[in-house]
Scaffold this motif. Structure first.
Motif, PDB file in Angstrom:
ATOM      1  N   ASN A 174       0.826  -1.202   0.000  1.00 57.66           N
ATOM      2  CA  ASN A 174       0.000   0.000   0.000  1.00 57.66           C
ATOM      3  C   ASN A 174       0.862   1.256   0.000  1.00 57.66           C
ATOM      4  O   ASN A 174       0.539   2.242  -0.665  1.00 57.66           O
ATOM      5  CB  ASN A 174      -0.948   0.004   1.198  1.00 57.66           C
ATOM      6  CG  ASN A 174      -2.246  -0.697   0.883  1.00 57.66           C
ATOM      7  OD1 ASN A 174      -2.856  -0.450  -0.158  1.00 57.66           O
ATOM      8  ND2 ASN A 174      -2.671  -1.588   1.748  1.00 57.66           N
ATOM      9  N   LEU A 188       3.848   1.494  -1.234  1.00 57.57           N
ATOM     10  CA  LEU A 188       4.405   1.627  -2.587  1.00 57.57           C
ATOM     11  C   LEU A 188       3.367   2.224  -3.542  1.00 57.57           C
ATOM     12  O   LEU A 188       3.687   3.051  -4.393  1.00 57.57           O
ATOM     13  CB  LEU A 188       4.874   0.263  -3.099  1.00 57.57           C
ATOM     14  CG  LEU A 188       6.173  -0.245  -2.486  1.00 57.57           C
ATOM     15  CD1 LEU A 188       6.449  -1.674  -2.901  1.00 57.57           C
ATOM     16  CD2 LEU A 188       7.334   0.656  -2.896  1.00 57.57           C
ATOM     17  N   ASN A 189       2.118   1.803  -3.373  1.00 58.34           N
ATOM     18  CA  ASN A 189       1.067   2.336  -4.247  1.00 58.34           C
ATOM     19  C   ASN A 189       0.851   3.824  -4.006  1.00 58.34           C
ATOM     20  O   ASN A 189       0.623   4.596  -4.929  1.00 58.34           O
ATOM     21  CB  ASN A 189      -0.236   1.575  -4.026  1.00 58.34           C
ATOM     22  CG  ASN A 189      -1.213   1.812  -5.147  1.00 58.34           C
ATOM     23  OD1 ASN A 189      -0.877   1.636  -6.317  1.00 58.34           O
ATOM     24  ND2 ASN A 189      -2.423   2.258  -4.804  1.00 58.34           N
ATOM     25  N   SER A 193       3.583   5.594  -5.659  1.00 55.83           N
ATOM     26  CA  SER A 193       3.331   5.578  -7.100  1.00 55.83           C
ATOM     27  C   SER A 193       2.279   6.617  -7.501  1.00 55.83           C
ATOM     28  O   SER A 193       2.329   7.169  -8.596  1.00 55.83           O
ATOM     29  CB  SER A 193       2.914   4.163  -7.508  1.00 55.83           C
ATOM     30  OG  SER A 193       1.969   4.164  -8.522  1.00 55.83           O
ATOM     31  N   ALA A 194       1.327   6.876  -6.598  1.00 56.02           N
ATOM     32  CA  ALA A 194       0.312   7.890  -6.890  1.00 56.02           C
ATOM     33  C   ALA A 194       0.856   9.300  -6.683  1.00 56.02           C
ATOM     34  O   ALA A 194       0.656  10.189  -7.504  1.00 56.02           O
ATOM     35  CB  ALA A 194      -0.915   7.677  -6.001  1.00 56.02           C
ATOM     36  N   GLN A 204       3.139  11.115  -9.315  1.00 50.38           N
ATOM     37  CA  GLN A 204       2.521  11.679 -10.508  1.00 50.38           C
ATOM     38  C   GLN A 204       2.326  13.190 -10.373  1.00 50.38           C
ATOM     39  O   GLN A 204       2.240  13.904 -11.355  1.00 50.38           O
ATOM     40  CB  GLN A 204       1.147  11.053 -10.770  1.00 50.38           C
ATOM     41  CG  GLN A 204       1.126   9.543 -10.784  1.00 50.38           C
ATOM     42  CD  GLN A 204       1.711   8.967 -12.055  1.00 50.38           C
ATOM     43  OE1 GLN A 204       1.680   9.602 -13.099  1.00 50.38           O
ATOM     44  NE2 GLN A 204       2.255   7.768 -11.954  1.00 50.38           N
ATOM     45  N   VAL A 205       2.230  13.641  -9.120  1.00 53.54           N
ATOM     46  CA  VAL A 205       1.958  15.060  -8.903  1.00 53.54           C
ATOM     47  C   VAL A 205       3.067  15.788  -8.162  1.00 53.54           C
ATOM     48  O   VAL A 205       3.215  16.992  -8.291  1.00 53.54           O
ATOM     49  CB  VAL A 205       0.635  15.256  -8.118  1.00 53.54           C
ATOM     50  CG1 VAL A 205      -0.545  15.010  -9.037  1.00 53.54           C
ATOM     51  CG2 VAL A 205       0.561  14.343  -6.908  1.00 53.54           C
ATOM     52  N   GLU A 231      -0.026   9.975   4.873  1.00 50.95           N
ATOM     53  CA  GLU A 231      -0.130  10.255   3.438  1.00 50.95           C
ATOM     54  C   GLU A 231      -1.269   9.424   2.841  1.00 50.95           C
ATOM     55  O   GLU A 231      -2.039   9.903   2.013  1.00 50.95           O
ATOM     56  CB  GLU A 231       1.203   9.901   2.765  1.00 50.95           C
ATOM     57  CG  GLU A 231       1.348  10.412   1.347  1.00 50.95           C
ATOM     58  CD  GLU A 231       1.574  11.915   1.289  1.00 50.95           C
ATOM     59  OE1 GLU A 231       0.879  12.552   0.477  1.00 50.95           O
ATOM     60  OE2 GLU A 231       2.414  12.456   2.046  1.00 50.95           O
ATOM     61  N   ARG A 232      -1.373   8.169   3.315  1.00 47.64           N
ATOM     62  CA  ARG A 232      -2.424   7.288   2.791  1.00 47.64           C
ATOM     63  C   ARG A 232      -3.804   7.715   3.264  1.00 47.64           C
ATOM     64  O   ARG A 232      -4.771   7.658   2.521  1.00 47.64           O
ATOM     65  CB  ARG A 232      -2.182   5.841   3.255  1.00 47.64           C
ATOM     66  CG  ARG A 232      -1.109   5.123   2.490  1.00 47.64           C
ATOM     67  CD  ARG A 232      -0.859   3.745   3.072  1.00 47.64           C
ATOM     68  NE  ARG A 232      -2.033   2.885   3.042  1.00 47.64           N
ATOM     69  CZ  ARG A 232      -2.122   1.735   3.687  1.00 47.64           C
ATOM     70  NH1 ARG A 232      -1.116   1.311   4.414  1.00 47.64           N
ATOM     71  NH2 ARG A 232      -3.215   1.011   3.603  1.00 47.64           N
ATOM     72  N   PHE A 233      -3.897   8.101   4.529  1.00 43.26           N
ATOM     73  CA  PHE A 233      -5.214   8.370   5.115  1.00 43.26           C
ATOM     74  C   PHE A 233      -5.340   9.819   5.567  1.00 43.26           C
ATOM     75  O   PHE A 233      -5.907  10.100   6.624  1.00 43.26           O
ATOM     76  CB  PHE A 233      -5.451   7.447   6.311  1.00 43.26           C
ATOM     77  CG  PHE A 233      -5.411   5.987   5.952  1.00 43.26           C
ATOM     78  CD1 PHE A 233      -6.462   5.410   5.258  1.00 43.26           C
ATOM     79  CD2 PHE A 233      -4.338   5.196   6.304  1.00 43.26           C
ATOM     80  CE1 PHE A 233      -6.444   4.069   4.923  1.00 43.26           C
ATOM     81  CE2 PHE A 233      -4.304   3.848   5.972  1.00 43.26           C
ATOM     82  CZ  PHE A 233      -5.360   3.281   5.282  1.00 43.26           C
ATOM     83  N   GLU A 274      -7.093  12.465   5.185  1.00 41.00           N
ATOM     84  CA  GLU A 274      -8.307  13.127   5.663  1.00 41.00           C
ATOM     85  C   GLU A 274      -8.954  12.395   6.836  1.00 41.00           C
ATOM     86  O   GLU A 274      -9.954  12.839   7.376  1.00 41.00           O
ATOM     87  CB  GLU A 274      -9.308  13.311   4.498  1.00 41.00           C
ATOM     88  CG  GLU A 274      -9.927  12.033   3.975  1.00 41.00           C
ATOM     89  CD  GLU A 274      -9.059  11.288   2.959  1.00 41.00           C
ATOM     90  OE1 GLU A 274      -9.628  10.742   2.011  1.00 41.00           O
ATOM     91  OE2 GLU A 274      -7.814  11.229   3.104  1.00 41.00           O
TER      92      GLU A 274
END
Lengths: 243, 302
Positions: free
Chosen positions: B127, B129-130, B133-134, B137-138, B184-186, B188
Motif C-alpha cells: 500500500n 508503494l502504491n 506511485s500515486a 505523478q503530482v 499520506e495514505r489516510f 483526511e
C-alpha cells in the motif's frame, strides 16, 4: 463509452486511478467512493459498466460489496488490492480481473483492454460468485433505507416475499424492497432461510408452528403471529431442515 | 597469550577424551577376568586334546606365567577393538549432535523471519508503494521523501533481528516515519499527536517493539473507521521505569479476543528481555484503545 466507478478508501489510490482512467478516450468516470456502503449505493444509482473496487475498506469490504450484487445484473468488477493471497487465488481460479497495488499504467491498460473485449454478463457474474465464495454466506444484507443503503443483520429478517421483480424483506419493524430474484437472494443468505412456496421464504429460526391444510399444503405460523402457506412442493425439504 | 591458552584447552580436551575412552574400555573390561579364564582354559584344553589325538603331548610354559601372558595379549587385543568401536560411536554421536544443532539453528532463523514478517506487514509495504506511485505523478519531491522514509523503515526492520535493543530516540524516529507514510495514505481520516518527555530519548527499548503497537492503532482505528481517528503517542519516565502509550480512537477491543501475532510477539520479546519487570497492556479506554508498555529504566550505552 465505458462508464467507470472508482472505489478506494485511500485518496492517493483514487487519485492515481482517476488520472490514468481520465487519459483513456473511451472511459467516462461516473463517480468515486471512499467506502463500501457508499460504493454499493453508487453502483445501484449510477449503474456503471465497470467498478474498480478496492478490497480493504472500513465498514463493508470490496468483497462484501461484490457479494451483495446480483450476478445477472452486476457491473464488471476489477478488484484492486495490495495483498490478499487467498482472494487472489480465488480470482485466478474464476478468471476474475484484479489489479495488484502498486500497478503501472500498462497493467491498467491491459485490464481495460480485456474489459473492452468482453461485455457479456457471465464475466461479471463470475466476480460476484468469487466474492461470495470468499466471504461465505453473508450475515448482513444491504437494504435501501431512505436515500441510502444500510446493513441489516439477516437474523432480524422474518420472511421474504417475491413480487414480480422485487423482494419484500420483512422484519419485526420494517419492510424493505430489493430489486432481486428470490433464488439468488436465497443463495446469498445461505442455510438460515428456506423456501416455502414459489414466491416466499422464511427464516427457519422464526418458525413457530405448522398445521396441515388440504391437499398436502400446510399453514406455517411465525413467532410474530404471521401466518403463511407452505406448499407441498417445499414441504419435505422444510421438514428436513427444521429437523 | 592466546596460543598457550589454546594449547592448554586442547590438552584438557584430549585428556577428557582419553579418560572417556579409558572409562569406556574399563566398562567393557569388567567381564575380562571371567572371559580370560574361560578363553585360556578352553583354548589350551583344545590344544591338549588335538595333540593327544595325534598321539603327541603339548608342551607349554608353567600355568601361572601362561595365564599372565595370555591375559595381557587378550586385553591388548580387546582394547584395540574397543578403541575402534569407541571412535565409531563417538563419531555417530557427534554427527547426531551436529544435526540437532543445525535443526535448532534453522528453527531460530525461521522464528526470526516470522518475527520480521510480523514487523512490517506486506499489506503495509504494498500500500505504501502504491501511495508513492500515486504521489509521484503530482509531486516528485514528496514521493522521493516517502521512498526514503519507507527505505528507513525497511532497513530498521531488517536490522532489528540482529540488534535486540535501541534507544527510544531512534525508535520514535522510526515511528514518525511510519506515521508519515500512513498519514499520506489516510490524510483526511487521521490526526497523529506526539507527547514525548524531553528526558526519555536515551532510554533503552527493544528494537522495533513499538512499531507493531502503532501499526495496530492504524489498522484497527483508522483502517476500520469511516470517520476521523485520533492517534497519540506518549512517552514518560517514571522513577525506575519507562512508560510508552499508543492510543487510538474509534475502535473497540473484541470481547475475549486474543492477541494478534504482532502483540504476541511483543509480549514474548519483553518477557525474554525483562522477565516480569516489564508489562504490555492493551485496554479499552472510552471510545478507543490504548496500548501501554512499562519497562525498567535503562540508559543506552553512549
Amino acid at each position: 463509452m465505458i462508464r467507470a466507478l472508482i472505489v478506494d478508501d485511500e485518496a492517493p489510490a483514487r487519485d492515481k486511478l482517476r488520472r490514468w482512467l481520465g487519459e483513456q478516450p473511451d472511459v467516462e468516470l461516473v463517480g468515486e467512493c471512499a467506502d463500501g456502503l457508499a460504493a454499493a449505493a453508487a453502483i445501484e444509482k449510477l449503474t456503471p459498466d465497470v467498478v474498480f473496487l478496492d478490497i480493504q475498506m472500513p465498514g463493508l469490504s470490496g468483497l462484501e460489496v461484490a457479494a451483495q450484487l446480483e450476478p445477472e445484473t452486476a457491473p464488471l468488477i476489477v478488484f484492486v488490492t495490495a495483498f490478499d493471497e487467498h482472494a487472489i487465488k480465488a480470482f485466478e481460479l474464476d478468471a476474475v480481473d484484479y489489479l495488484l497495488k502498486p500497478y503501472d499504467k500498462d497493467r491498467l491498460c491491459k485490464s481495460l483492454e480485456r474489459l473492452r473485449g468482453r461485455g457479456e454478463p457471465a464475466v461479471a457474474a463470475a466476480a460476484v460468485r468469487a466474492a461470495r465464495l470468499r466471504t461465505g454466506s453473508s450475515e448482513r444484507l444491504l437494504v435501501p433505507r431512505g436515500d441510502g443503503l444500510e446493513l441489516l443483520d439477516i437474523r432480524a429478517i422474518h420472511w421474504l416475499e417475491a413480487d414480480d421483480n422485487y423482494i419484500h424483506v420483512h422484519t419485526a419493524q420494517a419492510r424493505f424492497m430489493l430489486r432481486r430474484t428470490l433464488a439468488d437472494l436465497l443463495l446469498q443468505l445461505g442455510a438460515r432461510f428456506a423456501r416455502i412456496h414459489t414466491s416466499a421464504a422464511v427464516n427457519l429460526g422464526e418458525v413457530k408452528a405448522l398445521s396441515p391444510l388440504f391437499k398436502g399444503d400446510h399453514e406455517l405460523e411465525l413467532k410474530s403471529g404471521m401466518k403463511l402457506r407452505l406448499s407441498r412442493r417445499y414441504k419435505d425439504e422444510l421438514f428436513a431442515r427444521l429437523g | 597469550m592466546a596460543a598457550p591458552v589454546h594449547r592448554t584447552l586442547f590438552a584438557l580436551w584430549s585428556l577428557f577424551w582419553l579418560l572417556m575412552l579409558l572409562v569406556s574400555i574399563a566398562r567393557h573390561l569388567a567381564w575380562a577376568p571371567l572371559v580370560a579364564v574361560t578363553f585360556i582354559v578352553s583354548v589350551y584344553a583344545m590344544r591338549h586334546g588335538v595333540y593327544a589325538l595325534a598321539g603327541e603331548s603339548y608342551e607349554h610354559s608353567g600355568w601361572a606365567y601362561l595365564f599372565f601372558y595370555e591375559s595381557l595379549k587378550l586385553m591388548l587385543f580387546a582394547s584395540l577393538w574397543l578403541s575402534i568401536i569407541f571412535g565409531l560411536e563417538s563419531f555417530g554421536r557427534w554427527q547426531h549432535e551436529r544435526e540437532r544443532l543445525l535443526a535448532l539453528e534453522r528453527h531460530l532463523a525461521e522464528t526470526q523471519l516470522a518475527q520480521l514478517r510480523a514487523q512490517l506487514q506486506p499489506h503495509f509495504l504494498f500500500n505504501a508503494l502504491n501511495t508513492i506511485s500515486a504521489v509521484m505523478q503530482v509531486d516528485v519531491a514528496r514521493a522521493d521523501a516517502l521512498l526514503a522514509q519507507l527505505a528507513d523503515l525497511l532497513r530498521a526492520s531488517l536490522s532489528a533481528s540482529a540488534r535486540q535493543t535501541t534507544s527510544l530516540r531512534e525508535e520514535l524516529e522510526l515511528l514518525r516515519r511510519y506515521a508519515q507514510i500512513m498519514q499520506e495514505r489516510f490524510a483526511e481520516r487521521v490526526t497523529v499527536s506526539w507527547d514525548v518527555a524531553p528526558d526519555v530519548g536515551d532510554a533503552e527499548v527493544p528494537a522495533m517493539l513499538l512499531q507493531p503497537l502503532l501499526e495496530n492503532a492504524f489498522k484497527h482505528g483508522v483502517e476500520q473507521s469511516l470517520g476521523p481517528v485520533a492517534i497519540s503517542i506518549r512517552a514518560q519516565r517514571g522513577p525506575e521505569s519507562l512508560r510508552v502509550m499508543v492510543r487510538n480512537s474509534g475502535s473497540t477491543l473484541a470481547a475475549g479476543g486474543s492477541d494478534g501475532i504482532g502483540l504476541a510477539n511483543c509480549r514474548e520479546r519483553i518477557a525474554l528481555l525483562y522477565g516480569d519487570r516489564a508489562r504490555l497492556e492493551v485496554l479499552q479506554e472510552g471510545d478507543g484503545v490504548v496500548a501501554t508498555l512499562v519497562q525498567p529504566w535503562r540508559s543506552v550505552m553512549v
